[in-house]
Motif scaffolding. Structure first.
Motif, short mmCIF file in Angstrom:
data_model
loop_
_atom_site.label_atom_id
_atom_site.label_comp_id
_atom_site.label_asym_id
_atom_site.label_seq_id
_atom_site.Cartn_x
_atom_site.Cartn_y
_atom_site.Cartn_z
N ALA A 149 0.82 -1.22 0.00
CA ALA A 149 0.00 0.00 0.00
C ALA A 149 0.85 1.27 0.00
N ALA A 150 2.18 1.13 0.01
CA ALA A 150 3.06 2.30 0.07
C ALA A 150 3.10 3.03 -1.27
N PRO A 151 3.23 4.37 -1.25
CA PRO A 151 3.29 5.15 -2.49
C PRO A 151 4.66 5.07 -3.16
N LEU A 152 4.92 3.97 -3.86
CA LEU A 152 6.19 3.73 -4.53
C LEU A 152 5.96 3.43 -6.00
N ARG A 153 6.96 3.73 -6.82
CA ARG A 153 6.89 3.35 -8.23
C ARG A 153 7.09 1.83 -8.34
N PRO A 154 6.58 1.21 -9.39
CA PRO A 154 6.68 -0.26 -9.52
C PRO A 154 8.11 -0.77 -9.35
N ALA A 155 9.10 -0.10 -9.95
CA ALA A 155 10.48 -0.56 -9.83
C ALA A 155 10.96 -0.46 -8.39
N GLU A 156 10.61 0.63 -7.70
CA GLU A 156 11.00 0.79 -6.30
C GLU A 156 10.34 -0.26 -5.42
N LEU A 159 12.09 -3.62 -5.91
CA LEU A 159 13.38 -3.66 -5.21
C LEU A 159 13.17 -3.73 -3.71
N ALA A 160 12.21 -2.97 -3.18
CA ALA A 160 11.93 -3.00 -1.75
C ALA A 160 11.50 -4.39 -1.30
N ARG A 161 10.69 -5.06 -2.11
CA ARG A 161 10.25 -6.41 -1.75
C ARG A 161 11.43 -7.37 -1.71
N ARG A 162 12.37 -7.24 -2.65
CA ARG A 162 13.55 -8.11 -2.63
C ARG A 162 14.44 -7.80 -1.42
N GLU A 175 25.07 -5.01 5.02
CA GLU A 175 25.97 -5.18 3.87
C GLU A 175 25.31 -4.62 2.60
N LEU A 176 25.20 -3.32 2.55
CA LEU A 176 24.52 -2.67 1.44
C LEU A 176 25.29 -2.83 0.13
N ALA A 177 26.62 -2.89 0.21
CA ALA A 177 27.42 -3.03 -1.02
C ALA A 177 27.12 -4.35 -1.71
N ARG A 178 26.96 -5.43 -0.94
CA ARG A 178 26.65 -6.74 -1.53
C ARG A 178 25.26 -6.72 -2.16
N ILE A 179 24.32 -6.05 -1.48
CA ILE A 179 22.97 -5.94 -2.05
C ILE A 179 23.02 -5.17 -3.37
N ALA A 180 23.76 -4.04 -3.36
CA ALA A 180 23.85 -3.22 -4.57
C ALA A 180 24.48 -4.00 -5.71
N PRO A 187 25.22 1.53 -4.15
CA PRO A 187 24.79 1.49 -2.74
C PRO A 187 23.94 2.68 -2.36
N GLU A 188 24.16 3.82 -3.01
CA GLU A 188 23.37 5.01 -2.69
C GLU A 188 21.90 4.81 -3.03
N VAL A 189 21.62 4.07 -4.14
CA VAL A 189 20.24 3.78 -4.50
C VAL A 189 19.57 2.95 -3.40
N VAL A 190 20.29 1.94 -2.91
CA VAL A 190 19.75 1.10 -1.83
C VAL A 190 19.55 1.92 -0.57
N ARG A 191 20.54 2.74 -0.23
CA ARG A 191 20.48 3.55 0.98
C ARG A 191 19.31 4.53 0.92
N THR A 192 19.12 5.17 -0.23
CA THR A 192 18.02 6.13 -0.39
C THR A 192 16.66 5.45 -0.24
N LEU A 193 16.53 4.26 -0.84
CA LEU A 193 15.27 3.53 -0.73
C LEU A 193 15.01 3.11 0.71
N LEU A 194 16.05 2.66 1.41
CA LEU A 194 15.88 2.26 2.81
C LEU A 194 15.44 3.44 3.67
N THR A 195 16.02 4.61 3.40
CA THR A 195 15.62 5.81 4.14
C THR A 195 14.14 6.11 3.93
N ARG A 196 13.69 5.97 2.68
CA ARG A 196 12.29 6.22 2.38
C ARG A 196 11.39 5.17 3.03
N LEU A 197 11.82 3.92 2.98
CA LEU A 197 11.04 2.85 3.61
C LEU A 197 10.93 3.07 5.11
#
Length: 396
Positions: A149-156, A159-162, A175-180, A187-197
């Motif tokens: 139900a979160a206001p996210l774009r399909p791609a976001e 990625l959030a579900r994974r 271990e954000l580098a391994r995820i990225a 890693p910045e993309v992952v970090r930004t999404l985590l902040t939003r989540l």
């Protein structure tokens, strides 16, 4: 008001229910006594005998606000089809104070005559009127439901579900580098999404202002020392007095409707008194069983399961579950805790995690594991994270 449903009602719902019954039935008299808004004790000569607070204007009774928890109960009952009314009451009573319907609670609901299809329909109603993640089995499932139900774009959202499923282990380890690298992004993309989540999702459904719903004021049980022993006080009985109007029968004659009103009033009073008696018996058991910890101001309680408590009180285990659900206790030390924390095992470990996580600056989970090991307490980082979330503390 059915006895089982009555026992599971939060204090505010009980007050509303008996007041509504008094409006319907003139034979029932309900008196609201002035109570201390901090500790729930009845006021004597305008002051609280426990904390000494003086009554001032609006201090006598709590403000008539509706919490998200009470709103969920009210809205679910209104939104559900009449055929689901009983199932809604059963599921609401089975939710824990975080708004989750654990696997054990689901089994209990099914044993009490709610079919799988009915359960699914009730959960759909709860999520339509309440927080998206309500009635999830685990915090992880609640997060995934909230994600939908979160206001996210399909791609976001994908990625959030994974992040919450495929990469949960790496995410917990930071271990954000391994995820990225696995997701072929920075890693910045992952970090930004985590902040939003972090702003959009909560570990629990969010029926209050924090990770778990706020404890009610006043507490449902107060533990205090009297004569060198720990005794329990049921605060509801301090603020409500129920009686049958002695002049009702004489004033209205001996009509059948009058007799029915008197009978219904006595039934309500009997059921409320049985609720208070059950809570008192449970409080007395907890006060006796946990007396050493309570007197020492500790939450390292001796092991006690709800099953064992039911056996000692000679009641069904579901009765204890209903009596514990959504209730809070004020300990001898003045600390306010969820009543369910007085049950279970590993209380020493939980108390140690609470102590270490209360220091400033708070150590990360990995360091807490090391500090616990130095005390001879062996816990995994996952267990530390679980206990930390129960304290309402976010990850570092």
């Amino acid at each position: 008001m059915v006895s089982a449903t009555l026992l599971a009602m939060p204090a505010g719902d009980l007050r509303d229910a008996v007041l509504a019954e008094a409006d319907r039935n003139p034979a029932l008299v309900v008196r609201q006594r002035p109570v201390c808004p901090r500790c729930g004790r009845g006021l004597a000569a305008g002051a609280c005998p426990r904390c000494g607070s003086a009554a001032r204007g609006g201090d006598v009774e709590p403000a008539a606000t509706v919490s998200a928890w009470h709103a969920l109960h009210r809205d679910a009952r209104l939104a559900a089809p009449r055929a689901l009314a009983g199932a809604v009451a059963t599921v609401l009573a089975a939710l824990d104070e975080r708004g989750l319907l654990t696997a054990a609670a689901r089994r209990d609901v099914l044993r009490h005559g709610v079919g799988p299809a009915q359960l699914d329909a009730v959960i759909e109603v709860l999520r339509a009127v309440g927080p998206p993640g309500v009635a999830a089995a685990t915090p992880a499932e609640s997060l995934l439901v909230q994600l939908g139900a979160a206001p996210l774009r399909p791609a976001e959202r994908a990625l959030a579900r994974r992040l919450l499923t495929v990469h949960a282990g790496w995410l917990e380890a930071g271990e954000l580098a391994r995820i990225a690298a696995a997701e072929d992004c920075s890693p910045e993309v992952v970090r930004t999404l985590l902040t939003r989540l972090g702003r959009l999702l909560r570990p629990y459904p969010g029926l209050g202002d924090g990770p778990s719903r706020p404890a009610p004021r006043p507490p449902d049980l107060i533990f205090e020392v009297a004569g060198g022993r720990v005794r329990a006080l049921v605060t509801e009985s301090e603020g409500l007095a129920l009686d049958v109007d002695p002049g009702y029968l004489a004033a209205a004659g001996r009509l059948a409707s009058v007799r029915d009103g008197m009978r219904d009033a006595r039934t309500v009073i009997s059921r409320v008194q049985r609720r208070w008696s059950m809570l008192q018996r449970l409080g007395d058991l907890l006060g006796e069983h946990h007396a050493p910890a309570l007197l020492a101001g500790s939450t390292a309680f001796a092991p006690l399961t709800q099953t064992k408590a039911a056996q000692r009180l000679r009641v069904h285990e579901s009765t204890i579950s209903r009596a514990v659900a959504h209730r809070h206790a004020r300990l001898v030390s003045g600390q306010l805790i969820a009543l369910r924390r007085m049950f279970g095992t590993n209380h020493d470990a939980r108390a140690a995690v609470a102590e270490l996580c209360s220091t400033v600056p708070r150590p990360p989970d990995r360091r807490v594991v090391e500090l616990l090991a130095a005390r001879g307490i062996v816990l995994s980082r996952r267990a530390v994270a679980k206990y930390r979330l129960e304290l309402g503390l976010p990850a570092r």
